[in-house]
Design a protein around this motif. Structure first.
Motif, PDB file in Angstrom:
ATOM      1  N   THR A 187       0.830  -1.202   0.000  1.00  0.00           N
ATOM      2  CA  THR A 187       0.000   0.000   0.000  1.00  0.00           C
ATOM      3  C   THR A 187       0.866   1.254   0.000  1.00  0.00           C
ATOM      4  O   THR A 187       0.482   2.270  -0.568  1.00  0.00           O
ATOM      5  CB  THR A 187      -0.960   0.015   1.205  1.00  0.00           C
ATOM      6  N   ARG A 188       2.013   1.186   0.603  1.00  0.00           N
ATOM      7  CA  ARG A 188       2.936   2.330   0.577  1.00  0.00           C
ATOM      8  C   ARG A 188       3.478   2.568  -0.820  1.00  0.00           C
ATOM      9  O   ARG A 188       3.571   3.705  -1.281  1.00  0.00           O
ATOM     10  CB  ARG A 188       4.087   2.099   1.551  1.00  0.00           C
ATOM     11  N   VAL A 189       3.846   1.495  -1.516  1.00  0.00           N
ATOM     12  CA  VAL A 189       4.328   1.637  -2.888  1.00  0.00           C
ATOM     13  C   VAL A 189       3.217   2.177  -3.782  1.00  0.00           C
ATOM     14  O   VAL A 189       3.448   3.039  -4.637  1.00  0.00           O
ATOM     15  CB  VAL A 189       4.855   0.287  -3.429  1.00  0.00           C
ATOM     16  N   HIS A 190       2.006   1.705  -3.571  1.00  0.00           N
ATOM     17  CA  HIS A 190       0.873   2.184  -4.359  1.00  0.00           C
ATOM     18  C   HIS A 190       0.649   3.678  -4.133  1.00  0.00           C
ATOM     19  O   HIS A 190       0.467   4.433  -5.103  1.00  0.00           O
ATOM     20  CB  HIS A 190      -0.384   1.392  -4.003  1.00  0.00           C
ATOM     21  N   ALA A 191       0.653   4.095  -2.887  1.00  0.00           N
ATOM     22  CA  ALA A 191       0.444   5.514  -2.576  1.00  0.00           C
ATOM     23  C   ALA A 191       1.538   6.377  -3.194  1.00  0.00           C
ATOM     24  O   ALA A 191       1.259   7.434  -3.774  1.00  0.00           O
ATOM     25  CB  ALA A 191       0.420   5.720  -1.069  1.00  0.00           C
ATOM     26  N   ALA A 192       2.758   5.926  -3.110  1.00  0.00           N
ATOM     27  CA  ALA A 192       3.869   6.709  -3.656  1.00  0.00           C
ATOM     28  C   ALA A 192       3.818   6.772  -5.175  1.00  0.00           C
ATOM     29  O   ALA A 192       4.044   7.832  -5.764  1.00  0.00           O
ATOM     30  CB  ALA A 192       5.190   6.112  -3.196  1.00  0.00           C
ATOM     31  N   SER A 193       3.504   5.666  -5.824  1.00  0.00           N
ATOM     32  CA  SER A 193       3.538   5.657  -7.289  1.00  0.00           C
ATOM     33  C   SER A 193       2.387   6.444  -7.899  1.00  0.00           C
ATOM     34  O   SER A 193       2.579   7.173  -8.874  1.00  0.00           O
ATOM     35  CB  SER A 193       3.542   4.228  -7.811  1.00  0.00           C
ATOM     36  N   VAL A 194       1.195   6.315  -7.351  1.00  0.00           N
ATOM     37  CA  VAL A 194       0.044   7.032  -7.903  1.00  0.00           C
ATOM     38  C   VAL A 194       0.198   8.531  -7.710  1.00  0.00           C
ATOM     39  O   VAL A 194       0.022   9.313  -8.647  1.00  0.00           O
ATOM     40  CB  VAL A 194      -1.273   6.523  -7.275  1.00  0.00           C
ATOM     41  N   LEU A 203       6.808   7.083 -18.175  1.00  0.00           N
ATOM     42  CA  LEU A 203       7.111   5.720 -18.604  1.00  0.00           C
ATOM     43  C   LEU A 203       7.910   4.944 -17.560  1.00  0.00           C
ATOM     44  O   LEU A 203       7.696   3.746 -17.364  1.00  0.00           O
ATOM     45  CB  LEU A 203       7.884   5.733 -19.920  1.00  0.00           C
ATOM     46  N   THR A 204       8.829   5.612 -16.887  1.00  0.00           N
ATOM     47  CA  THR A 204       9.735   4.893 -15.985  1.00  0.00           C
ATOM     48  C   THR A 204       9.204   4.753 -14.559  1.00  0.00           C
ATOM     49  O   THR A 204       9.482   3.751 -13.901  1.00  0.00           O
ATOM     50  CB  THR A 204      11.106   5.573 -15.943  1.00  0.00           C
ATOM     51  N   SER A 205       8.468   5.719 -14.072  1.00  0.00           N
ATOM     52  CA  SER A 205       8.022   5.672 -12.678  1.00  0.00           C
ATOM     53  C   SER A 205       7.070   4.501 -12.400  1.00  0.00           C
ATOM     54  O   SER A 205       7.289   3.754 -11.440  1.00  0.00           O
ATOM     55  CB  SER A 205       7.379   7.007 -12.293  1.00  0.00           C
ATOM     56  N   PRO A 206       6.012   4.308 -13.183  1.00  0.00           N
ATOM     57  CA  PRO A 206       5.162   3.134 -12.930  1.00  0.00           C
ATOM     58  C   PRO A 206       5.897   1.810 -13.142  1.00  0.00           C
ATOM     59  O   PRO A 206       5.642   0.837 -12.428  1.00  0.00           O
ATOM     60  CB  PRO A 206       4.023   3.288 -13.939  1.00  0.00           C
ATOM     61  N   THR A 207       6.804   1.790 -14.096  1.00  0.00           N
ATOM     62  CA  THR A 207       7.578   0.577 -14.346  1.00  0.00           C
ATOM     63  C   THR A 207       8.462   0.246 -13.148  1.00  0.00           C
ATOM     64  O   THR A 207       8.557  -0.914 -12.733  1.00  0.00           O
ATOM     65  CB  THR A 207       8.436   0.745 -15.606  1.00  0.00           C
ATOM     66  N   ALA A 208       9.094   1.252 -12.587  1.00  0.00           N
ATOM     67  CA  ALA A 208       9.941   1.034 -11.413  1.00  0.00           C
ATOM     68  C   ALA A 208       9.112   0.594 -10.212  1.00  0.00           C
ATOM     69  O   ALA A 208       9.526  -0.304  -9.464  1.00  0.00           O
ATOM     70  CB  ALA A 208      10.707   2.313 -11.088  1.00  0.00           C
ATOM     71  N   SER A 209       7.946   1.185 -10.020  1.00  0.00           N
ATOM     72  CA  SER A 209       7.079   0.784  -8.901  1.00  0.00           C
ATOM     73  C   SER A 209       6.610  -0.656  -9.065  1.00  0.00           C
ATOM     74  O   SER A 209       6.575  -1.422  -8.101  1.00  0.00           O
ATOM     75  CB  SER A 209       5.868   1.712  -8.815  1.00  0.00           C
ATOM     76  N   HIS A 210       6.262  -1.020 -10.296  1.00  0.00           N
ATOM     77  CA  HIS A 210       5.837  -2.394 -10.557  1.00  0.00           C
ATOM     78  C   HIS A 210       6.977  -3.379 -10.303  1.00  0.00           C
ATOM     79  O   HIS A 210       6.773  -4.425  -9.689  1.00  0.00           O
ATOM     80  CB  HIS A 210       5.335  -2.524 -11.992  1.00  0.00           C
ATOM     81  N   ALA A 211       8.165  -3.033 -10.763  1.00  0.00           N
ATOM     82  CA  ALA A 211       9.316  -3.914 -10.553  1.00  0.00           C
ATOM     83  C   ALA A 211       9.636  -4.055  -9.075  1.00  0.00           C
ATOM     84  O   ALA A 211       9.983  -5.147  -8.601  1.00  0.00           O
ATOM     85  CB  ALA A 211      10.529  -3.375 -11.309  1.00  0.00           C
TER      86      ALA A 211
END
Length: 108
Positions: free
Chosen positions: A33-40, A75-83
């Motif tokens: 949930t922390r990664v989700h909050a940060a990425s969105v 392009l890179t931020s969501p990819t990095a969060s997913h990885a």
């Protein structure tokens, strides 16, 4: 004059979303949930802040560079969060619901 007002509003909103993402890093209970909050919030804050900065330019080469930066970050931020989330999952990190479920099974 109107562009300056719109730009200021976008910059303030971008700063607000960035701040809420930072607060989410501390307030949410588990890693995912922390990664989700940060990425969105990072994505929306990036859009708002760079759009506000583009409106402050004279729509010249600086605006084009800011647009390329925006595209790169989107392009890179969501990819990095997913990885990051996928590697945590692959490493065995459980979600909060899975932790609660395993504790419930241990108590039974």
């Amino acid at each position: 004059m109107i562009l300056e007002v719109i730009s200021t509003i976008l910059l303030i909103l971008g700063a607000f979303f960035s701040l809420t993402g930072a607060i989410g890093l501390f307030r949410f209970p588990d890693f995912f949930t922390r990664v989700h909050a940060a990425s969105v919030t990072d994505s929306i804050a990036t859009i708002l802040i760079i759009t506000g900065l583009i409106l402050r330019t004279d729509f010249d080469l600086v605006a084009v560079k800011l647009l390329f930066i925006l595209i790169f970050l989107l392009l890179t931020s969501p990819t990095a969060s997913h990885a990051l989330a996928k590697s945590a999952r692959h490493g065995g990190l459980l979600t909060l619901a899975e932790i609660r479920e395993s504790k419930k099974e241990d108590n039974d």
